[in-house]
Design a protein around this motif. Sequence first.
Motif, PDB file in Angstrom:
ATOM      1  N   ALA A 175       0.797  -0.971  -0.017  1.00 36.86           N
ATOM      2  CA  ALA A 175      -0.006  -0.056  -0.073  1.00 36.86           C
ATOM      3  C   ALA A 175       0.919   1.049  -0.215  1.00 36.86           C
ATOM      4  CB  ALA A 175      -0.958   0.000   1.281  1.00 36.86           C
ATOM      5  N   ALA A 176       2.162   1.311   0.646  1.00 38.93           N
ATOM      6  CA  ALA A 176       2.757   2.314   0.932  1.00 38.93           C
ATOM      7  C   ALA A 176       3.455   2.619  -0.645  1.00 38.93           C
ATOM      8  CB  ALA A 176       3.994   2.088   1.942  1.00 38.93           C
ATOM      9  N   LEU A 177       3.892   1.632  -1.478  1.00 33.85           N
ATOM     10  CA  LEU A 177       4.723   1.895  -2.707  1.00 33.85           C
ATOM     11  C   LEU A 177       3.511   2.576  -3.715  1.00 33.85           C
ATOM     12  CD1 LEU A 177       6.942   1.697  -4.540  1.00 33.85           C
ATOM     13  CD2 LEU A 177       6.274  -0.959  -4.935  1.00 33.85           C
ATOM     14  N   ILE A 178       2.211   1.799  -3.612  1.00 29.66           N
ATOM     15  CA  ILE A 178       1.191   1.923  -4.419  1.00 29.66           C
ATOM     16  C   ILE A 178       0.734   3.641  -4.135  1.00 29.66           C
ATOM     17  CG2 ILE A 178      -1.021   1.620  -5.184  1.00 29.66           C
ATOM     18  CD1 ILE A 178      -0.368  -1.524  -4.924  1.00 29.66           C
ATOM     19  N   SER A 179       0.752   3.799  -2.958  1.00 31.23           N
ATOM     20  CA  SER A 179       0.216   5.162  -2.438  1.00 31.23           C
ATOM     21  C   SER A 179       1.197   6.336  -3.065  1.00 31.23           C
ATOM     22  CB  SER A 179       0.301   5.381  -0.966  1.00 31.23           C
ATOM     23  OG  SER A 179      -0.108   6.750  -0.487  1.00 31.23           O
ATOM     24  N   PHE A 214       9.500   6.439  -0.567  1.00 31.57           N
ATOM     25  CA  PHE A 214       9.125   6.433  -2.135  1.00 31.57           C
ATOM     26  C   PHE A 214       8.450   7.826  -2.863  1.00 31.57           C
ATOM     27  CE2 PHE A 214       7.586   1.922  -0.579  1.00 31.57           C
ATOM     28  CZ  PHE A 214       8.847   1.531  -0.810  1.00 31.57           C
ATOM     29  N   ALA A 215       7.978   8.513  -2.013  1.00 33.85           N
ATOM     30  CA  ALA A 215       7.109   9.535  -2.577  1.00 33.85           C
ATOM     31  C   ALA A 215       8.233  10.677  -2.756  1.00 33.85           C
ATOM     32  CB  ALA A 215       6.337  10.488  -1.535  1.00 33.85           C
ATOM     33  N   ILE A 216       9.250  10.972  -2.095  1.00 34.30           N
ATOM     34  CA  ILE A 216      10.403  11.877  -2.660  1.00 34.30           C
ATOM     35  C   ILE A 216      11.154  11.582  -3.511  1.00 34.30           C
ATOM     36  CG2 ILE A 216      12.630  12.659  -1.835  1.00 34.30           C
ATOM     37  CD1 ILE A 216      11.562  12.569   1.084  1.00 34.30           C
ATOM     38  N   GLY A 217      11.354   9.999  -3.924  1.00 33.54           N
ATOM     39  CA  GLY A 217      12.049   9.578  -4.908  1.00 33.54           C
ATOM     40  C   GLY A 217      11.065   9.697  -6.313  1.00 33.54           C
ATOM     41  N   THR A 263      -7.544   1.750  -5.853  1.00 37.37           N
ATOM     42  CA  THR A 263      -8.370   0.778  -5.559  1.00 37.37           C
ATOM     43  C   THR A 263      -7.666  -0.313  -4.841  1.00 37.37           C
ATOM     44  OG1 THR A 263      -9.989   1.315  -7.230  1.00 37.37           O
ATOM     45  CG2 THR A 263     -10.325  -0.540  -5.935  1.00 37.37           C
ATOM     46  N   LEU A 264      -6.574  -0.906  -5.360  1.00 41.47           N
ATOM     47  CA  LEU A 264      -5.828  -2.073  -4.860  1.00 41.47           C
ATOM     48  C   LEU A 264      -4.921  -1.417  -3.618  1.00 41.47           C
ATOM     49  CD1 LEU A 264      -4.336  -4.648  -4.774  1.00 41.47           C
ATOM     50  CD2 LEU A 264      -2.778  -3.818  -6.279  1.00 41.47           C
ATOM     51  N   SER A 265      -4.682  -0.142  -3.586  1.00 41.02           N
ATOM     52  CA  SER A 265      -4.060   0.484  -2.370  1.00 41.02           C
ATOM     53  C   SER A 265      -5.015   0.540  -1.329  1.00 41.02           C
ATOM     54  CB  SER A 265      -3.662   1.632  -2.655  1.00 41.02           C
ATOM     55  OG  SER A 265      -3.018   2.429  -1.579  1.00 41.02           O
ATOM     56  N   GLN A 266      -6.309   0.734  -1.489  1.00 38.43           N
ATOM     57  CA  GLN A 266      -7.319   1.042  -0.399  1.00 38.43           C
ATOM     58  C   GLN A 266      -7.608  -0.501   0.063  1.00 38.43           C
ATOM     59  OE1 GLN A 266      -9.073   3.518   1.477  1.00 38.43           O
ATOM     60  NE2 GLN A 266      -7.534   5.021   0.228  1.00 38.43           N
ATOM     61  N   TRP A 267      -7.817  -1.546  -0.683  1.00 37.95           N
ATOM     62  CA  TRP A 267      -7.878  -2.762  -0.230  1.00 37.95           C
ATOM     63  C   TRP A 267      -6.633  -3.113   0.594  1.00 37.95           C
ATOM     64  CZ3 TRP A 267      -5.494  -7.462  -0.989  1.00 37.95           C
ATOM     65  CH2 TRP A 267      -6.174  -8.656  -0.841  1.00 37.95           C
ATOM     66  N   LEU A 268      -5.685  -2.893   0.074  1.00 35.69           N
ATOM     67  CA  LEU A 268      -4.305  -3.181   1.045  1.00 35.69           C
ATOM     68  C   LEU A 268      -4.232  -2.715   2.183  1.00 35.69           C
ATOM     69  CD1 LEU A 268      -1.693  -3.426  -1.604  1.00 35.69           C
ATOM     70  CD2 LEU A 268      -2.472  -5.434  -0.762  1.00 35.69           C
ATOM     71  N   LEU A 269      -4.852  -1.484   2.395  1.00 35.15           N
ATOM     72  CA  LEU A 269      -4.719  -0.686   3.473  1.00 35.15           C
ATOM     73  C   LEU A 269      -5.682  -1.147   4.424  1.00 35.15           C
ATOM     74  CD1 LEU A 269      -4.415   2.960   2.277  1.00 35.15           C
ATOM     75  CD2 LEU A 269      -3.237   1.865   4.129  1.00 35.15           C
ATOM     76  N   THR A 270      -7.080  -1.434   3.937  1.00 33.62           N
ATOM     77  CA  THR A 270      -8.048  -2.055   4.807  1.00 33.62           C
ATOM     78  C   THR A 270      -7.820  -3.327   5.550  1.00 33.62           C
ATOM     79  OG1 THR A 270      -9.773  -0.952   3.348  1.00 33.62           O
ATOM     80  CG2 THR A 270     -10.249  -2.737   4.768  1.00 33.62           C
ATOM     81  N   LYS A 271      -7.103  -4.034   4.437  1.00 31.77           N
ATOM     82  CA  LYS A 271      -6.541  -5.428   5.008  1.00 31.77           C
ATOM     83  C   LYS A 271      -5.502  -5.067   6.336  1.00 31.77           C
ATOM     84  CE  LYS A 271      -7.457  -8.928   3.854  1.00 31.77           C
ATOM     85  NZ  LYS A 271      -8.492 -10.188   4.365  1.00 31.77           N
TER      86      LYS A 271
END
Length: 296
Positions: free
Chosen positions: A15-19, A260-263, A232-240
Amino acid sequence: MLKKIDSGILFMLGAALISALNGALTKILSQDISALEIVFFRNLIGIFLILYTLKHTAPKLTGGKIHLLFTRGLFGFMAMILFFYTITVIPLGEAIALNKTSPFFVTILAFFLLKEGLSSRVVFALLVGFLGTVLITKPFAMSFSYVHLLGILGGFFAAAAYTTIKKIKDIYDSRIIVLSFVSVGTLFPALLFLLAPYLHLPEYLRFLFPEFIVPVGMRIWLLIIVMAIISTLSQWLLTKAYSAKNLSVIGVISYTNIPFAIGFGAMLGDAFPDTLTFIGILLIVTGGVLVSKKSK
């Protein structure tokens, strides 16, 4: 088979990477469409994705407390529009760092709403995180902006959404929880688009009522579809991840989306964080780690 805490870590890392990637795509799309349109299309496509999974495999949990399900969706929408808007205005890493104040708000909300205790270490962690936020926003250097405030407010609404998940995770399938989020996140932007032509608002509120412009070009639509799928995948991963019983390590892993975001931001032309901003980010991460470890 992975233990639940191990799977929770993997869910949060993904989720962090996808976010962070989602933030980068948002920044690219913001050159052509408004933040509210990005939210609208991202959630609209998300509805069809979730409905497809529900048709394929029906939810097993019985449900209940529909008002909390709607509240989770509303808080999630508010968090998303504020987060996406800040991404379009300030550097990606900085926007995500401000959004990562959410664990501090989770702790505060859990204290008042879920009656969880606050130890001296947790109070210290909250102060450390607050200091980090101050260093990023630089209010005393007169560079504090309205956008920074929106970024922090987005963190608050994200915390409210996560706290609500803890209240309904045992009665609703994680896909139903995500469906509530994307549904509200589609209906509310549609309503705001309809109201926009009839309202004359100050500049600082216009991002909530932009003119709806149908995106033109294969490139924009491709980016919207890709972002909708991974979001949507990120939200599902976060919820899990947040449905795991032990959140101590998972909360720490969530902070990997900042580097990740800084990069990604550097790849898109964002300036590397200055010294005060970098120290502020480190303090927010440190405070978040301490908060995450408040319970074994």
